[in-house]
Structure formats: C-alpha cells, structure tokens
Design an enzyme around this catalytic site. Structure first.
Site, PDB file in Angstrom:
ATOM      1  N   ASN A   1       0.971  -1.225   0.073  1.00 14.59           N
ATOM      2  CA  ASN A   1       0.070  -0.021  -0.142  1.00 14.59           C
ATOM      3  C   ASN A   1       0.857   1.268  -0.109  1.00 14.59           C
ATOM      4  O   ASN A   1       1.700   1.296  -0.813  1.00 14.59           O
ATOM      5  CB  ASN A   1      -0.970   0.020   0.997  1.00 14.59           C
ATOM      6  CG  ASN A   1      -0.697  -0.103   2.531  1.00 14.59           C
ATOM      7  OD1 ASN A   1      -0.216  -1.252   2.850  1.00 14.59           O
ATOM      8  ND2 ASN A   1      -0.771   1.014   3.286  1.00 14.59           N
ATOM      9  N   ASP A   2       0.655   2.273   0.805  1.00 18.91           N
ATOM     10  CA  ASP A   2       1.406   3.554   0.916  1.00 18.91           C
ATOM     11  C   ASP A   2       2.744   3.360   0.280  1.00 18.91           C
ATOM     12  O   ASP A   2       3.595   2.797   0.929  1.00 18.91           O
ATOM     13  CB  ASP A   2       1.238   4.418   2.110  1.00 18.91           C
ATOM     14  CG  ASP A   2      -0.220   4.292   2.607  1.00 18.91           C
ATOM     15  OD1 ASP A   2      -1.175   4.099   1.897  1.00 18.91           O
ATOM     16  OD2 ASP A   2      -0.324   4.486   3.850  1.00 18.91           O
TER      17      ASP A   2
ATOM     18  N   SER B   1       3.831   4.242   7.880  1.00 20.20           N
ATOM     19  CA  SER B   1       4.206   4.971   6.962  1.00 20.20           C
ATOM     20  C   SER B   1       5.120   6.050   7.434  1.00 20.20           C
ATOM     21  O   SER B   1       5.379   6.201   8.561  1.00 20.20           O
ATOM     22  CB  SER B   1       3.415   5.776   6.045  1.00 20.20           C
ATOM     23  OG  SER B   1       2.540   4.778   5.471  1.00 20.20           O
TER      24      SER B   1
ATOM     25  N   GLU C   1      -4.102  11.236   6.719  1.00 26.80           N
ATOM     26  CA  GLU C   1      -3.127  10.381   6.736  1.00 26.80           C
ATOM     27  C   GLU C   1      -1.750  10.799   5.833  1.00 26.80           C
ATOM     28  O   GLU C   1      -2.365  11.875   5.015  1.00 26.80           O
ATOM     29  CB  GLU C   1      -3.493   8.949   6.378  1.00 26.80           C
ATOM     30  CG  GLU C   1      -4.390   8.318   7.346  1.00 26.80           C
ATOM     31  CD  GLU C   1      -4.563   7.021   6.951  1.00 26.80           C
ATOM     32  OE1 GLU C   1      -4.421   6.077   7.902  1.00 26.80           O
ATOM     33  OE2 GLU C   1      -4.963   6.725   5.650  1.00 26.80           O
TER      34      GLU C   1
END
Length: 825
Positions: free
Chosen positions: A344-345, A402, A524
């Site tokens: 993901n990120d 993250s 976020e």
C-alpha cells in the site's frame, strides 16, 4: 458465512518415527483426513473455513477438535460419537516418501455421521463446498454427505470433489465406482490422481480421460495430480487444457500432498471471486503453479496438517524458479507492483547517488493488509524498477507504518561519522500496555550503504504523544531558510509541524487543519513542498493530505491538497476553510507523496501514489499480489482564471516505453460512424485533442470481447470528464467498484486535450495538461480489442489523435522452464 465448508473424515495418521531400542517400528501421532487437510490449508492461507464431521468421544477426538480450532477452522459442525472411536490410519512410507495406509475403522466415528447431525442452515453462504469419497463408503455418512452436498449446490456453492480412492475401505470396488460417479455428477471441480482417472474411465491418456469426465458429468475444472511431475488441468469448454510441471523438493512424506495442492488451488479460485468462467486461459499456469508449490512443500515434513506451508513459503517457491510477470492477466506492465504479496502507501522516497528509492507499506506474508514492513525498490529512471529485500521489519516497538526518508548530507544526526547517508523516519505502531488502544510513535533508522541495509536507532522512539491516538506518517525535509529539519505529521483530524536540528530531537511548532478542507475520514500521509507558479519566480507551498475511507462516502479514500505559505513554523491556507481541492478525481490514487533530494539541477517535484482504494483494497482480484503504484508524476502550479491549482503529468521518462505510433488528424465521428482502432496490444498511450463545440457527449471506449468496456467520456453540457467502469470486467468483488464518476473540466477554446495511459488493469487520464486527473483500476475479463471513439448523438471532431503502443518493463527472471508448462487452448 464462510469461504469454504468441507464434510468428511478427520482422523489420526500414525506416521513412522524410527525404531525403538529393540528395533521395533515407532509411530508418531499426526492429525489428518483429506477434507480436514483441505480446510486447514485454506485457513492457513487466510480464508474462513468450517468442517462437518464426526469423531469419537475419546482422546483422539478431543485432540483433532483442538487442532482444527487452533488452525482457525470452525468446528461447530464436528460432533462427538459415543458408540464408535475416532478413525486411525497407519501410514507406511517407502524410500521415496510415497505411502500406503492401514485403517482402524470398524466402524469409525466418521462413518456414523447422519443427516440429523448436520445443521444445513450453517452451509448457506459458503462459497465452496468440498467433499470426498471416504465419507461415502458406508451409511449413514454416505447419504449425509450427498444430501448435504446437494443442498450446498442448490444454495449457490461451487462443489469441489476429491475421489480419494482407498480400496481397503470399500466392500466392493464397483460400489466405489458408482458412488464416485454420484460425486462427479455434483461436482464443479474435481481433483483426481492418474490412478483414479484410470479406475473411473479405464483410460490412461489424460487428455481423453479428462475429456470423458468433462463430457459425461459437466465438470468445469478437472485437476489430475501427477505427484512430483505436477498437474494436468482441463478447463473451459472444448479442448482447453494445461500441463504444469511440479517443483523439485526434498520429499520426506507425501501424506496430504494432494489435499494441500487442492487447498492451494481453491485459495486461488477464492481470490478470483470463484468465477471459473472469467479466468483467462493464460492464468491457469500461475494458478496451478501456486497449487503445485503448496503441495510440494507439504511433502518436506512428516504429517499433513503440521507440514502445511504459509502463503509466503509457497509464493517464494514459485518465485525461486523464476516467473514471467508479463504473462499475468492483471499485472500492470509499466506501473510498479510487488512481485508477490501486499503493497500500500509509498514510503521512504528519496533520490541518492543515481537511484530513486521507492519503499512502501508491505505485508510479506499475505496478499491482504497485515503486520506492516517496508518493502523496497530502486530505479535509475523512474520507469524500470528492481525490487530489493525488505528494508524495515517490525521489532519490539511495533509494526512499521508510513514515513519518509532523507539524505543527511551534512551528518546533522551524527550517525555517519562526518559523511552523508540515508535516514528513514517512520511510525512504529503497537498497542499501549494493558490496553487495546493503538499506540503510534515516530522512530528512526539509517543506512550507510545506499539503502541496502538499515540500522534501527538505538533510542527509538524519537517522538511520541500519549494524548493523540492517530499520530503517524511523518514527512521530513530540510528547510534551508530555517536551517532546520521540518516534520509534517498526521494527527487524526489535523496536521502538526515539528522542527529539529539533528533528526533525533523534535520540538512542536504549530498545527493546521482542524477546520480546513475535507474531514470525512482520518487524515493520513501528509507532504509539504514549495512550487513555482507557471515556471515563474513566484512560489507557493503545497500541503498534501490523504483521507481514509468512510462507509457513508462513495468516493472512499482520496488525497486533497492545500495551497498557501509556510515560514518554517506554520502553514497558512490561502483559500477559504471550506475549499476542497482534490489531487486526483479518480477512485484509485491514495497516499501520494513526493521524492526528497532530487538534485537541484533537475528541479522537479515528482510524486507517486498507491493505486487502490481502502473500500476494496483487500478484495481486488489479483490473487498472488495486491497493490500497485501510479505512474510517477511531475507536479507544478498554474494560474487558471485567477486561481492557483496543481497540475500533474507523468514524467517524461515514461515515453521511452513507446514502440509504434499511429496518428490521425481532422477525423469526424458520429454514433453511426465511430473511429475504431483495432488494438493488438493492451499497453497503450493515447493522446487526443477533441473539438467539443457541438455540445455532443463524446465517448472513448476501451472494448474487449463480449459486452465488456470501459468508457472515458466528456459531457460538454455539464463540462464533466468521467470514467465509467461499471461494465469493465470483474466488478462484483465489492459493491462500490462498478461506478461512473468524474470531475469538472472546462474546455479551452472549445477543445479538450486528453492523455490516457492504459495498462493491463489501470487507466490514468490527464486532461488539459494535467489540470484534472482520473486514475482507476479495471479488471477486464479479456484483453482490450478495440479503442472506439464516438459521439453519443450528433458528431464531434478529432483534431488530432496519436496512439502509442508501449513495452512492458517486466522481463522473465531466472529460469521459467519449470513453470512454463504446456497449454492447449
């Protein structure tokens, strides 16, 4: 509702365990039973499972119940029997690991399972129902098995059947053949050995034998297991089949290998939404390769259930012999995706000594979100990527959420003995002691070898705040004017700014955003940077903030941006608090952040985003991997009608992928006379300049066989650019996926310019030099066959059109001989 329910035997396998001091054969107790093995495989691979059966009211029955429960199998359907003992099987191993069986089953508790022992309502909603022939050797279990299977089929379950012929358990082999054929008549999927195929059909030829079963019983998929030689699979209608080689491993015990193979196959089927008809011909080889790997790994230890591998172990075995990523149906061919597992990120993005580093949220053990690591890839040109080993792994401080990375050019941290090096600043995530409250703290790691290895800072964490639960995703950069490091941190519903001289000790500066912008989800993954306006000396600061999913909002997770000023202490928004500016109006661009330390002489601000949406990210039908990145994009600010806004376009380096270019100009199109380009390839870049003076809606359709199409459209009356993916292919994995959505786009002098990148499961649209961007995933059942441009009514003019075919960035790695197999379609 569970993914799979199985009915049948769960028993004790006594496997050889050497000799006693007197030279007598010793046996060790292992849980087994073919249907039980299958559901445990699927539980270990992350699927929800249930088991129906009967064990004795004895020590062995208790043990087997406990084993199933410990492996995540629902045992509410496993009942106890007072009048018979749990079935026992003694396994006799040959030198090559093959085995024969002796059963103590006279009767065994499993034989006494009756239809009154089964709650049929619990079967409703199962996506797959699995059974075998061992539970059909005697009554009442035979009737209970077939009745339950029929009920499951009537309620929409796919039926999986393993004949699993054990001659010693049958009174008569003709009766066995009759019962097995009753099972075949119910089955959608059959796993069968070469010997069982010959027993049922009288044929040793796999093509002819499977064709006979397919023709007679209407079975959709027939899997003929060939031990270490792999699997022959017949699928679809007509003469479609594939012969996929197995894997060479050090075999110890083949008990449960076929069950593990079938579990691996059913896992892949569940990952694809159980849509057998929508699996492309070329996907059968990777599906069967994965199943072969699961089956092979089980043979490397004694016992079936104890030897079942994890997803990661099976995927690593497949990758170890090389895999051609260019052959996977939904694998993007010029966007970065992990070779396997979850992504993901984007994190830790930094340029250093000729390499762009792209790290990312990664679960190396599964294809759904889980304990977060930092995956790692590098590129010299932002186009072709090399995946490196995992950079950061969870430790005593928690999982690795993250964050960012920077070059500490002047060793302000004191970590590099006066030299320069890479520093990663990230969020450690765990739980407060004696609580279920999440805890998020900022930590640091550093690298002295160009990011190839990372050393956790000994005094982590470096920043915490017990008052804030959502306290994460630090973006750090050096601000020359302030002579300090700046940290931008997401704090639930706002952003906080911190300052440091050494990357280790941080002071609070200010906060922003509690009343600004969109707040439908948690904030976020922030970023903050300065950009010039239209290339001039005038500059403004841009703050990116991503917003998590909210069930009440159809858009799901998105990224917004703010424009203003930043003086090293606080950010001032130049727009009104209720102004919301979206980075991308598509459904699939989240957590976009930029590379740090791109050389000043380059001067670009380049971002990349996670090409997914939290509404369905864990469900997209990509099977062996999930998650990909957008194309890297160059950001700039531009003044449009007195408003300063972001524009974005893919970096110019992407153009090196162009192969052939086809061009047209001044083409009039109508609904009756559309422009049609026959696409022989599914990797395209499309540049189109449209005259929309007529006011007629224009459609650019990416059409594949059948009724499947994705529409990129423009409605001049509403000044609305949109994507309609409601008929794009596979959409039923989540109710939010099939949709039509878009954004306002004002024509320029009656024209709009579109640049469209079409990858295997990706569409990225940039309008009027990137003033509007739309990024969407699509999962076409078949490759694109035509690009179709037309007006819905009336006519429109194509001022110019260029279609470029593109190369794949993927090349086969290692030897692909083992998994290439033979395919006949």
């Amino acid at each position: 509702m569970v993914d799979i329910t199985a009915i049948g035997e769960v028993l004790i396998d006594f496997t050889p365990a050497g000799l006693s001091e007197k030279g007598e054969q010793l046996f060790e107790c292992n849980p087994g039973g073919a249907p039980a093995n299958v559901v445990v495989v699927l539980s270990k691979l992350g699927k929800s499972t249930a088991f129906i059966g009967k064990v004795g009211e004895d020590q062995f029955g208790e043990y087997l119940t406990q084993v199933l429960q410990e492996n995540g199998v629902d045992t509410k359907g496993l009942v106890k029997e007072n009048n018979a003992s749990t079935t026992l099987a003694f396994v006799h191993l040959k030198e090559d690991g093959d085995r024969t069986f002796s059963f103590i089953r006279n009767p065994g508790a499993d034989m006494l399972l009756g239809i009154n022992d089964i709650d049929l309502e619990r079967i409703k909603g199962s996506k797959i129902f699995h059974f075998g022939s061992v539970s059909m050797t005697h009554e009442p279990s035979a009737n209970a098995t077939l009745t339950t299977c029929t009920y499951a089929k009537e309620n929409g379950a796919l039926i999986s059947f393993d004949p699993n012929l054990r001659p010693a358990l049958w009174k008569d082999l003709e009766e066995a053949k009759t019962k097995i054929k009753e099972g075949l008549a119910l089955a959608d999927i059959v796993k069968i050995s070469e010997e069982e195929l010959e027993f049922i059909t009288g044929l040793t030829d796999l093509e002819e034998g499977t064709r006979q079963i397919q023709s007679q019983f209407k079975v959709k998929v027939i899997l003929v297991t060939k031990a270490e030689k792999g699997c022959f699979v017949r699928f679809g209608s007509g003469s479609k089949w594939a012969d996929v080689p197995g894997f060479k491993v050090d075999t110890v015990d083949t008990t449960g290998a076929g069950d593990a193979f079938l579990g691996g196959f059913l896992y892949q089927l569940l990952e694809r939404g159980c849509s057998i008809e929508q699996i492309r011909d070329q996907d059968w080889i990777p599906i069967i390769s994965f199943a072969n790997a699961v089956g092979a790994l089980v043979t490397t230890q004694k016992g079936a259930i104890p030897a079942i591998p994890t997803y990661r172990q099976a995927a690593e075995l497949v990758q170890s012999v090389g895999t051609d990523l260019s052959e996977e149906s939904f694998r993007p061919q010029f966007h970065y995706s992990p070779p396997a597992m979850w992504l993901n990120d984007p994190n830790g993005m930094v340029y250093f000594e000729g390499e762009y580093h792209l790290m990312y949220q990664h679960h190396p053990g599964n294809t759904v979100w889980g304990p977060m690591h930092w995956g790692h890839a590098v590129s010299k040109d932002l186009v072709k990527w090399e995946t490196l080993p995992v950079a950061l792994v969870p430790d005593h401080n928690g999982a690795i959420f993250s964050g960012s990375a920077v070059v500490d050019w002047n060793d302000t941290s004191g970590l590099f003995d006066g030299e320069s090096g890479l520093v990663a600043i990230f969020t450690h995530a765990d739980i407060y002691p004696d609580s279920d409250r999440p805890r998020q703290r900022q930590s640091l790691a550093y690298s002295k070898d160009k990011g190839r290895s990372w050393i956790p800072y000994s005094e982590n964490p470096i920043l915490s705040d017990a008052e804030i639960t959502d306290f994460r995703d630090p973006k750090v950069f050096w601000m020359e004017e302030a002579g300090l490091w700046i940290m931008v941190l997401a704090c639930g519903d706002h952003i906080r700014f911190y300052r440091s001289a050494n990357l280790k000790d941080w002071d609070f500066a200010s906060e922003f955003g509690k009343t600004d912008g969109a707040h439908y989800g948690v904030w976020e993954c922030p970023d903050l940077f300065e950009l010039s306006i239209d290339g001039s000396t005038s500059k403004k600061w841009v703050l990116l903030v991503s917003i998590g999913d909210n069930p009440d909002y159809p858009e799901g997770s998105k990224t917004q941006y703010f424009i203003g000023s930043f003086d090293g202490l606080e950010f001032i928004n130049e727009n009104t608090p209720d102004t919301v500016l979206w980075l991308d109006e598509g459904r699939d661009n989240y957590a976009a952040v930029s590379w740090s330390d791109i050389p000043e002489e380059d001067g670009r601000r380049v971002i990349i985003g996670w090409m997914n949406n939290w509404k369905y990210a864990n469900q997209i039908p990509t099977a062996s991997w999930r998650g990909a990145m957008t194309l890297p994009r160059l950001l700039s600010l531009t003044n449009r009608n007195g408003n300063v806004v972001l524009s974005q376009m893919p970096v110019q380096e992407i153009e090196q992928l162009r192969k052939e270019t086809h061009s047209w100009s001044d083409v009039a199109v109508t609904s009756e006379s559309p422009f049609i380009y026959e696409a022989n390839e599914d990797l395209l870049e499309i540049e189109v300049d449209l005259d929309v003076h007529s006011g007629d809606e224009v459609h650019i359709k990416l059409k594949s066989s059948g009724q499947y199409e994705t529409i990129i459209g423009y409605d001049p009356e509403r000044e609305w650019l949109f994507i309609d993916r409601s008929k794009s292919g596979l959409t039923d994995f989540n109710p939010s996926f099939a949709c039509k959505h878009g954004a306002r786009l004002v024509p320029e002098n009656g024209n709009i310019k579109l640049r469209i990148w079409v990858d295997r499961s990706v569409i990225e649209v940039f309008a009027n030099d990137g003033i509007v961007a739309l990024t969407d995933q699509v999962f076409p059942v078949n490759p694109i066959e035509n690009v179709w441009i037309s007006a819905e009514a009336g006519s429109t003019e194509l001022n110019s059109l260029h279609i470029h075919t593109l190369s794949s960035i993927h090349k086969p790695v290692g030897s692909t001989e083992q998994i290439s197999g033979r395919v006949n379609v």
